[in-house]
Each structure stands twice: as C-alpha cells, then as structure tokens.
Design a protein around this motif. Sequence first.
Motif, PDB file in Angstrom:
ATOM      1  N   UNK A 177       2.137  -5.286   9.932  1.00  0.00           N
ATOM      2  CA  UNK A 177       1.895  -3.874   9.907  1.00  0.00           C
ATOM      3  C   UNK A 177       3.012  -2.968  10.570  1.00  0.00           C
ATOM      4  N   UNK A 178       3.439  -3.386  11.676  1.00  0.00           N
ATOM      5  CA  UNK A 178       4.079  -2.763  12.325  1.00  0.00           C
ATOM      6  C   UNK A 178       5.636  -2.729  11.639  1.00  0.00           C
ATOM      7  N   UNK A 179       6.134  -3.898  10.986  1.00  0.00           N
ATOM      8  CA  UNK A 179       7.352  -3.887  10.217  1.00  0.00           C
ATOM      9  C   UNK A 179       7.019  -2.984   9.050  1.00  0.00           C
ATOM     10  N   UNK A 180       5.832  -2.826   8.457  1.00  0.00           N
ATOM     11  CA  UNK A 180       5.677  -2.092   7.190  1.00  0.00           C
ATOM     12  C   UNK A 180       5.657  -0.710   7.555  1.00  0.00           C
ATOM     13  N   UNK A 181       5.203  -0.241   8.821  1.00  0.00           N
ATOM     14  CA  UNK A 181       5.013   1.222   9.157  1.00  0.00           C
ATOM     15  C   UNK A 181       3.701   1.577   8.832  1.00  0.00           C
ATOM     16  N   UNK A 182       2.776   0.877   8.390  1.00  0.00           N
ATOM     17  CA  UNK A 182       1.338   1.391   8.000  1.00  0.00           C
ATOM     18  C   UNK A 182       0.421   0.350   8.113  1.00  0.00           C
ATOM     19  N   UNK A 183      -1.100   0.809   8.394  1.00  0.00           N
ATOM     20  CA  UNK A 183      -1.883  -0.283   8.446  1.00  0.00           C
ATOM     21  C   UNK A 183      -2.568  -0.737   7.077  1.00  0.00           C
ATOM     22  N   UNK A 184      -2.275  -1.588   6.511  1.00  0.00           N
ATOM     23  CA  UNK A 184      -2.728  -2.053   5.228  1.00  0.00           C
ATOM     24  C   UNK A 184      -3.340  -3.429   5.223  1.00  0.00           C
ATOM     25  N   UNK A 185      -4.292  -3.749   4.334  1.00  0.00           N
ATOM     26  CA  UNK A 185      -4.911  -5.185   4.487  1.00  0.00           C
ATOM     27  C   UNK A 185      -3.727  -6.182   3.988  1.00  0.00           C
ATOM     28  N   UNK A 186      -3.812  -7.258   5.084  1.00  0.00           N
ATOM     29  CA  UNK A 186      -2.968  -8.420   4.754  1.00  0.00           C
ATOM     30  C   UNK A 186      -3.589  -9.562   4.817  1.00  0.00           C
ATOM     31  N   UNK A 187      -3.721 -10.431   3.836  1.00  0.00           N
ATOM     32  CA  UNK A 187      -4.411 -11.647   4.045  1.00  0.00           C
ATOM     33  C   UNK A 187      -3.300 -12.567   4.195  1.00  0.00           C
TER      34      UNK A 187
END
Length: 548
Positions: A275-285
């Motif tokens: 999520x840090x690399x993405x720059x947003x808090x999203x659901x990741x399984x």
Amino acid sequence: MTTSDTTPVLIVGGGPVGLVLAIDLAWRGVPCMLVNTGDTTARHPQGSTHNCRSMEHYRRLGIGNQVRNTGLPQEDDTAVSYLTRFTAPELSRIHMPSPAEKRRQMAERDPSLLTPEPIHRASQFYVEPVLHEHAKTLPQIDLKFGWELTEFNEHVDGVTSQIRNVETGETRTVESRWIVGCDGGQSHVRRALGISYKGDGGDEVAFMIGSMLSIYIDAPGLYDVMACAPAYQFWTVNNEGRTCVVTLDGRGKFVVLAKFPNPDLDNDGIAAALQVAIGAEIDIEVLSVKPWTAGNALVAERFGSERAFLAGDSAHLFTPTGGFGMNTGIDDAANLAWKLAGVHHGWAADTILQTYETERRPIGIRNTKACRALASDVATIVIPDGLEDDTDAGAAARAALGEHLAGFGEEFASLGIQLGARYDGSPLIVADGTEPPVGTPIDYIPTSCPGGRAPHIWLENGDSILDRFGKWFSLLKLGTTDVDTGPLEAATMAQGVPLSVVEIEEPQARALYECDLVLVRPDGHVAWRGDVLPDDVAGLALQVIGRH
C-alpha cells in the motif's frame, strides 16, 4: 511392491521446458515419460514473457494460437509504466502493442516483422496448463505429475531410475535410454551428476540483485487509484522502496517483485508495504509468496554426461530482467529434441548428442551475461532526494529520472537475444567462409549464414517461409535455380536421413537467403548453403548428422 517401466527418454520436471521437450519428442515420434513432483502445473506466477523464438517453436508444434490466447485481454496495452507511486503521474512510459495489434500485424503479414510470431506477454502460470493439456493428448507421452525422481544410475545400455508417487509412496523402476533434467535451479539430476554452476550470483546489491520476494496478489482496486492508464508492467521508484508489478489478467491479479528491509513480513505486513508503494490504502489479498534470488547469471559447467542432460534452469539460472530464462530453456529443448530423435530413429550418431552442450552452453553464457547487465542497470538506478517533493527541484528530478528510465526499452525488446543465437564452430555446421553480420543483444540482423536461425519472410501465399520447413531436414531451392539436388537427396537417403526438398520461387526469399540452396536443420538453424552442391555430398550428409 516396485514395478518397472521402459521408455526411450525420461524427463524430470514438468515446467515449460520439460513439457515442450516432451511435446517436441512426441511430435518427432519419440515416446517419453515425464515426472513432476507437483501434482499440478505451477500455482505461483512467474516467467511473464514468451519471446519470438519460443512462439516460433510453439507455432511449429501446433500450439501457437492456444498460447497466444492466454494472458492479458486482447485489447489491453502491453506498455511499461514507471511511477513514483501508482497515485502519482507517470515518470515515463514505454509503449508496446496490444495482443490484438500483434494479431493484426500477423494477419496482415506486416513486412516489418522479423518473425511470424511477435513476443507474447503471458505468465507461464497460464501457459503451463496449455502445454500440459496438449501433452495429455499425445499418446507418446506418459505424464506422471505427483511423482518424483529419487535416484538414477547410468550404465552402458542406458539409465535406471527410481521414481516415487509423492502421495501414495508407490515406487517404480524406469529403464530409459536417456534422462533429461528440466527440474530447475535445485535440480536433482544436476546435483547427482556432480555438476556445479559458474558465473555471477549470490551477492546482495540492491533491488533486482539479491534476495527478493515474488508476491501473487488480487487487488482489483488498484485500477481505481492509479493515475496512469493500465499497463502490462509497472515499476514504482521512490525513496521508501521499489517494486516491479506485472499485470496477469488485466482484471486485478498481479505478481509483485519486491525487496523489503524486513524479509519476514507476514501477509498483512506485505499488504501494508505494498500500500505504501501504491500510495493508497486499497484491499490487497496476498494469494502466495515465493522467496527468490535476483541477479543470477549462472551456467552449469557441463550440460550433462553421455546419457543424462540438463535443460532450462537446471542448466542456467537467470534473473527475470529481460525475460530470457524460460525462453533460453525452450530453445534448449528444441536443440536437444531433434538430436535425441535422430539417434532414437537410427539415422544420427550417438556423438551428435555431444553437440548439445557445444551449441547451447555458449548461448547460456551469452544470455545470462546480457540478463545480468540489464539487472545491473536496474539495480544501480539512483533515486534523488526530494524526488516526490512538490517543488521545482522535485519536478526537475522527476523529469530527469523519467528520461533515464525511458531508455530502458531494450529490456523489453532484445531481438538480438531472441533470434540471434548462432552455433558457429559446431561440428554439425558447414561454414561457407562468410562472416555473419554483427548484431547486438538489441538488434537482430537476418541472415542465412550457416549456424544461425533461418530468417523469416512472408511468402506470396501468406505463409512464413518457416512454415514451409519440414519436420526434419529441409533443402530449400530458392529462386529459379535448376540445380539437380538428386545427389544430395540420394546421399541423405542412403543414411536414412529424412529430407524434404522445398521449392520457393519468390525472388525476395532468394535475395534474403543470398544462395540458391540452403539446408535447414530440424531446429530451424542453417546447416549449409551454396549455389551448387558440394563435390562431397556424402560428406555433407554425414557431417550434419554427426557421422563425419
């Protein structure tokens, strides 16, 4: 109770290389048995590129379309995007055609293509089931997934192996003429033969050299937050870390290559780091995680013994930069298959099998070195301080880094590596005194100079010239030549060598091949060429099958 089986070839390992070898042998009428420790094809994605040469082999074996139907949706972009984070504007983008655009190029017989089969982006995670299903239809292949090799012993008449059913413990003895280890970097076959790797590897430098994680995730929400258009591959670059994110299905499945300061993160920790690399808090399984070592450029010191051979990762270990590893292994299989078949059918000498190492080991060295160079370029990227600052200095830093990254296009092309393998100096190649044009890892220069891949050209009926080659040796009669090829046909017939004479009148084919007569090997490499037959046609026939 131990029971016995007999087969000409025992293949150990059911990944792409082992399956292609089995399919190629079956196509050539050679029965084989394949054992694979896992009970299914791979469950974790890897190997996302099937290069032009691999696609040509799939085409030859009749499965090119099935492979090309895997991977990204047909209209999806196969671009490579460089970003600081997914929520930030792109630093740069390397544009590449979609699968549909490549199909249109093929359908329209685009003359700019140097191959009838452009590179295809699809994880071997999707392609292995295609190979496995096709192998299941071939009666010459005895597939034994869920079986492992426990030991083998070479002797004067062949190889005696012990295999075990992983689930039931049942054991079987397998008598074979040859054994081929396609069983990966920890190859049982290689270690049993006492063969070591040589080359570069094992060092901890930076991203893409050293210990890494391969993380298979389901995160469809990534498409909702990314600030750029979808792409086949994304590289995030910032002062907190770097990732390489490969799109698998265009709908939310990705594989992420990452190097974290803490290598022992659990799945929740990995998701938070992503999520840090993405720059947003999203659901990741997080579906699965696989540790691996990047930066390897290792080649086995030998490619086997008299009756045991190595192919694929058991013969050479790559980092994925450039996508050379699996593809080099598939080319290994194409080289070895026809030689095993020739000896099995009785027209090639046993000594022809020695040329497998002679021809393929230098290619392994060439390709691993090219791969290591690309990995070093990626690993040594300097990330400037303040890269993400909302200042003039930050904008200048992003522009400079983006310009630098835009020059990495060679990692995703490398036609010289894909199509430029040459077997100069091989005892099976009859040199004609000419020097092949000098290519580079990036650039491939088509040539029929003996030793190289016979070049592609579209013919008037819409075929590639490669489609006209026979299953075994092909003697091309090009242009309007009226040379009597009967003496060579008789010489090959006397040795039992299967030969097809292929007449191609198109002047553009004659111009490309530069000679009236070209002898093409079963693996598509040029063995000999000339405007007239040599005085010693019997010697030519003997040399190309290892009997000279």
